[in-house]
Motif scaffolding. Structure first.
Motif, PDB file in Angstrom:
ATOM      1  N   GLY A 158      11.445  -3.766   4.238  1.00  0.00           N
ATOM      2  CA  GLY A 158      11.305  -2.341   3.925  1.00  0.00           C
ATOM      3  C   GLY A 158      10.367  -1.630   4.887  1.00  0.00           C
ATOM      4  N   VAL A 159      10.810  -0.507   5.437  1.00  0.00           N
ATOM      5  CA  VAL A 159       9.951   0.233   6.367  1.00  0.00           C
ATOM      6  C   VAL A 159       8.754   0.853   5.636  1.00  0.00           C
ATOM      7  N   GLU A 160       8.838   0.941   4.316  1.00  0.00           N
ATOM      8  CA  GLU A 160       7.686   1.439   3.545  1.00  0.00           C
ATOM      9  C   GLU A 160       6.458   0.571   3.796  1.00  0.00           C
ATOM     10  N   LEU A 161       6.697  -0.702   4.122  1.00  0.00           N
ATOM     11  CA  LEU A 161       5.576  -1.600   4.417  1.00  0.00           C
ATOM     12  C   LEU A 161       4.842  -1.154   5.667  1.00  0.00           C
ATOM     13  N   ALA A 162       5.546  -0.414   6.541  1.00  0.00           N
ATOM     14  CA  ALA A 162       4.910   0.102   7.750  1.00  0.00           C
ATOM     15  C   ALA A 162       4.297   1.471   7.495  1.00  0.00           C
ATOM     16  N   ARG A 163       4.995   2.288   6.733  1.00  0.00           N
ATOM     17  CA  ARG A 163       4.566   3.691   6.610  1.00  0.00           C
ATOM     18  C   ARG A 163       3.295   3.833   5.797  1.00  0.00           C
ATOM     19  N   ASP A 164       3.181   3.105   4.707  1.00  0.00           N
ATOM     20  CA  ASP A 164       1.974   3.192   3.891  1.00  0.00           C
ATOM     21  C   ASP A 164       1.729   1.841   3.221  1.00  0.00           C
ATOM     22  N   PRO A 165       1.135   0.896   3.982  1.00  0.00           N
ATOM     23  CA  PRO A 165       0.979  -0.471   3.458  1.00  0.00           C
ATOM     24  C   PRO A 165       0.245  -0.529   2.119  1.00  0.00           C
ATOM     25  N   LYS A 166      -0.778   0.313   1.962  1.00  0.00           N
ATOM     26  CA  LYS A 166      -1.550   0.232   0.706  1.00  0.00           C
ATOM     27  C   LYS A 166      -0.679   0.623  -0.473  1.00  0.00           C
ATOM     28  N   ALA A 167       0.085   1.709  -0.322  1.00  0.00           N
ATOM     29  CA  ALA A 167       0.941   2.144  -1.437  1.00  0.00           C
ATOM     30  C   ALA A 167       2.071   1.145  -1.670  1.00  0.00           C
TER      31      ALA A 167
END
Ligand code: GLY
Ligand code: MN
Length: 446
Positions: free
Chosen positions: A101-110
């Protein structure tokens, strides 16, 4: 084995409502936070370092504590400052290429719920800083797979495991710090399944049972073993599994002595008795099931004798599992129960059964089929609520080209147990009836 589970429905729903990143990890981030908190509570005097795998699939220890499948990730659980630090590469193209998931790059904390994120290149600097402020560094000394073979034991190799190499370097680089093994602490935590894990295991169990029933219905003389192993795999994947827990084991005829026979190369003939041992892996969690049945759908007198003995022992064990009881106590009670039912326990159908005296307790089940924690089950330790294990009773009769095995995956509850693989026809009459139904549905087949 442990690949990321990107829940697209979750992502879609998340785009409509908060939280923004639900679905990037197999479980909600609060589940991982609770797991980390359990380890954190046990290391108040230090920090724990847990390494992810160098390449995919992710290892189970890392999967357990944060679910992130990015290769070369590292997790630090800081028991002193009560916070978690996660290191991985957040290049979006790299993550896309890995199918993550690219979300892991965009906002790792969230995306991960871990309080502090760092690019992996900063790990050494951060660890050095922590080591200067910390008396103890914890890390698992043992390779996490319960039965992992290590190069260390090979006389032509002898390299330390990755874990022990890290321990050695920690000691060299931070001589003022005490390096402690936390393998057993982690396994103790992993052995008690959470409600969220149990829900996934139940689903895995339902799929495994469905696949076993379809196999029994389809089985008939003239087939090759690979037809049945493929059918099992097909049903599991059709029902949402990415993988199987392990290669399907089919023992028949002269192969019964090979307990992990997975060649699938025999043509099944009238009179064969099959031990079919398999399980799905659903969202990283495994279950372990074995069925035994005659390929022609009708038990011979000898097959009936050995199967009935094995199934009676298995059923009696299942009636006794509860918190506080040990395998050996179960074994003794099962003997009494069967004697009262009039069985002659001196017959070879009973004396040859393995794991009878241990109450069928063999191995923990969870993120691995032989899950973390190894053999503590079979050495008389009392059962605990939340444990999930394989209840397995089997025998081999090599001289007769026969074998038998009855195996279920069991959860210990507060008051007793729950069979996570329920609903398999286990009585001889039920198996024969099911196989007859299968034949009626495909009258053209032999
Ligand atoms: N059911 C296969 C095994 O436990 O080895
Ligand atoms: Mn097993």
């Amino acid at each position: 084995m442990k690949k990321v589970c990107i829940c697209f429905l979750g992502l879609l729903l998340a785009s409509l409502a908060a939280p923004a990143f639900a679905g990037v990890l197999p479980f909600d981030t609060s589940e991982y936070a609770a797991r980390r908190a359990r380890l954190m509570a046990q290391i108040p005097d230090g920090v724990a370092v847990i390494w992810g795998s160098v390449t995919g699939p992710q290892n189970n220890e890392f999967t357990y504590f944060c679910g992130v499948q990015v290769p070369r990730a590292i997790l630090i659980i800081d028991g002193i400052r009560k916070e978690n630090l996660l290191f991985y590469t957040t290049n979006e193209n790299y993550l896309k290429g890995e199918g993550l998931g690219v979300e892991l790059a965009r906002d790792p904390k969230a995306a991960t719920g871990v309080e502090r994120y760092y690019p992996v290149e900063q790990f050494s600097a951060v660890l050095s800083r922590l080591a200067a402020q910390t008396r103890v560094i914890y890390t698992p000394f043992k390779a996490e797979a319960a039965f992992a073979e290590s190069v260390s034991f090979n006389e032509w190799d002898g390299r330390p495991t990755r874990e022990l190499q890290f321990v050695k370097l920690l000691k060299e680089r931070f001589p003022q710090v005490e390096v402690r093994d936390c393998s057993e602490t982690i396994w103790e935590i992993r052995r008690i399944k959470t409600p969220a894990e149990i829900e996934v295991l139940r689903k895995a169990g339902r799929i495994g049972v469905q696949a076993m029933i379809e196999v029994m219905k389809a089985g008939r003389p003239g087939q090759y073993e690979y037809e049945l192993s493929s059918l099992f795999e097909y049903v599991c994947k059709r029902e949402g599994c990415r993988n199987l827990a392990f290669d399907v084991i089919i023992s028949s005829a002269e192969n019964h002595p090979y307990l992990h026979y997975a060649q699938h190369n025999r043509k099944l003939v009238d009179g064969d008795f099959l031990v079919f041992d398999a399980g799905p892996e659903f969202q990283d969690y495994d279950v372990d099931i074995t069925i035994s049945f005659p390929i022609n759908g009708k038990f011979s007198p000898r097959q009936r004798e050995i199967y009935e003995a094995c199934n009676e022992v298995s059923k009696a064990c299942l009636s006794l599992y509860k918190p506080g009881i040990s395998g050996y106590e179960i074994g003794e009670k099962v003997k009494e129960m069967l004697k009262e039912k009039g069985y002659d326990l001196t017959k070879d159908a009973f004396t040859r059964l393995r794991f009878f005296k241990e109450g069928g307790l063999t191995h923990h089940v969870g993120l691995a089929t032989h899950d973390a924690g190894g053999a503590d089950l079979v050495y008389g330790a009392p059962l605990k609520p939340g444990q999930v294990f394989a209840s397995d009773v089997f025998a081999v009769f090599a001289g007769e080209n026969l074998g038998v095995r009855v195996e279920n995956t069991i959860l210990v509850t507060e008051t007793g147990c729950e069979n996570l693989t329920p609903g398999i026809p286990r009585e001889i009459s039920e198996i024969e009836a099911l196989m007859k139904t299968g034949r009626a549905a495909q009258p053209g087949k032999k």
